[in-house]
Design a protein around this motif. Structure first.
Motif, mmCIF file in Angstrom:
data_model
loop_
_atom_site.group_PDB
_atom_site.id
_atom_site.type_symbol
_atom_site.label_atom_id
_atom_site.label_comp_id
_atom_site.label_asym_id
_atom_site.label_seq_id
_atom_site.Cartn_x
_atom_site.Cartn_y
_atom_site.Cartn_z
ATOM 1 N N HIS A 130 0.800 -1.308 -0.036
ATOM 2 C CA HIS A 130 -0.291 -0.057 -0.181
ATOM 3 C C HIS A 130 0.902 1.209 -0.021
ATOM 4 N N ASP A 131 1.783 1.335 0.814
ATOM 5 C CA ASP A 131 2.603 2.669 1.094
ATOM 6 C C ASP A 131 3.436 2.851 -0.142
ATOM 7 N N HIS A 135 1.325 5.050 -2.635
ATOM 8 C CA HIS A 135 1.779 6.403 -2.365
ATOM 9 C C HIS A 135 2.816 6.987 -3.283
ATOM 10 N N GLU A 176 -5.966 9.427 0.085
ATOM 11 C CA GLU A 176 -6.221 7.950 0.231
ATOM 12 C C GLU A 176 -7.109 7.559 -0.928
HETATM 13 FE FE LIG Z 1 -2.004 5.138 2.949
#
Ligand SMILES: [Fe+2]
Ligand SMILES: C[C@H](O)[C@H](O)[C@H]1CNc2nc(N)[nH]c(=O)c2N1
Ligand SMILES: N[C@@H](Cc1ccccc1)C(=O)O
Length: 296
Positions: A130-131, A135, A176
């Motif tokens: 996820h990170d 991102h 997000e």
């Molecule tokens: Fe996040």
């Protein structure tokens, strides 16, 4: 009684200092690297044509698909050359003030661990997939990169006003779960959508969710759920639009005018909304996650 919700302080593992940084990034087993590769391949079946250009370009420029969990040192060198950001390993969710301090210094704290096959589709805590996948590519966009740094700086002001939940809602509906207009259509830039298998299709093509143009005053009054697909997605014109609405505006008056709790339900459509798509909300009205309702 003080406003806000009491939350127990996060327990800091002994090996990390006050900055919550791991002494070094973990090394990953062959199976863990294979999990990264499978997650990567699965997302790439969905994201071309749905993710925004900044994200797809960022993925390529950082070569995140070269195989296995990326090395944070290498990533930081490449990202550093582009926008001055680095990626640093942390054990888990870290306290808000520490998270803000890293962002304000252009360091992105990324979870060190990777999900297991049991939690392949859905995890509550942000992992390295996820990170880093969700991102980090966005941080190659200069305007977005500046927004994230300013968000970090903004954290302390929100804490002084006891309005961290409101600032958290803004983060949630932009960083997000945000959508951005490109060529007349919404595309995905929110990391929570980019790193999971089902939400990109639901967010962009679903009849169920609302798609509403971002209005910061409204979004900071809007409740959110962290454990299901979103009933409402907020759309920005561009990253410059996001920057104008947030960074180039003084939030003091806004914070003073905000109540302690959220005013709007996450499914609500209100008078001031510039609505792109008014959702049927079918998925959520049928009970959402765990109810057997199909995300349509
Ligand atoms: Fe996040
Ligand atoms: C409101 C605040 O921005 C948010 O909850 C923070 C807290 N700590 C975090 N810690 C990590 N590792 N990753 C995150 O995304 C966050 N988010
Ligand atoms: N301009 C905001 C700062 C901010 C930047 C980015 C995101 C959110 C808030 C303030 O005065 O507090």
């Amino acid at each position: 009684m003080p406003e806000g919700v009491y939350t127990a302080p996060l327990k800091r593992p002994e090996r990390v200092g006050e900055d919550w940084l791991e002494p070094a990034q973990r090394s990953y087993t062959a199976d863990e690297n294979a999990i990264w590769d499978e997650l990567f391949a699965r997302q790439m079946e969905v994201l071309p044509g749905r993710a925004c250009n900044a994200f797809l370009q960022g993925l390529e420029r950082l070569d995140l698909g070269r195989g296995g969990v990326p090395d944070f040192g290498r990533l930081s060198d490449e990202l550093g050359a582009l926008t001055g950001w680095s990626v640093v390993p942390v054990p888990m969710l870290i306290p808000d003030h520490v998270f803000f301090w890293h962002l304000a210094n252009r360091r992105f704290p990324a979870g060190n661990f990777i999900r297991t096959r049991e939690t392949f589709d859905y995890i509550q805590e942000p992992d390295v997939f996820h990170d880093v996948f969700g991102h980090v590519p966005m941080l190659t966009d200069p305007t977005y990169a500046d927004y994230m740094q300013e968000y970090g700086r903004a954290g302390w002001k929100a804490m002084r006003y006891n309005r961290l939940k409101s600032l958290g809602a803004l983060y949630w509906y932009t960083v997000e779960f945000g959508l951005v207009m490109e060529g007349g259509e919404p595309k995905v830039y929110g990391a929570g959508i980019l790193s999971g298998p089902a939400e990109a299709v639901f967010a962009l093509e679903g009849q169920s969710p609302n798609r509403i143009m971002l209005n910061v005053d409204r979004v900071m009054r809007t409740d959110y759920v962290i454990d299901d697909l979103q009933p409402t997605y907020f759309v920005i014109e561009s990253f410059e639009d996001l920057y104008h609405q947030t960074v180039e505006r003084d939030f003091d008056r806004l914070y003073r005018g905000l109540g302690a709790g959220f005013t709007y339900a996450n499914m609500a459509v209100i008078d001031v909304d510039d609505v792109l798509h008014r959702g049927t909300l079918e998925y959520h009205l049928r009970g959402g996650r765990g109810s057997g309702a199909t995300p349509v």
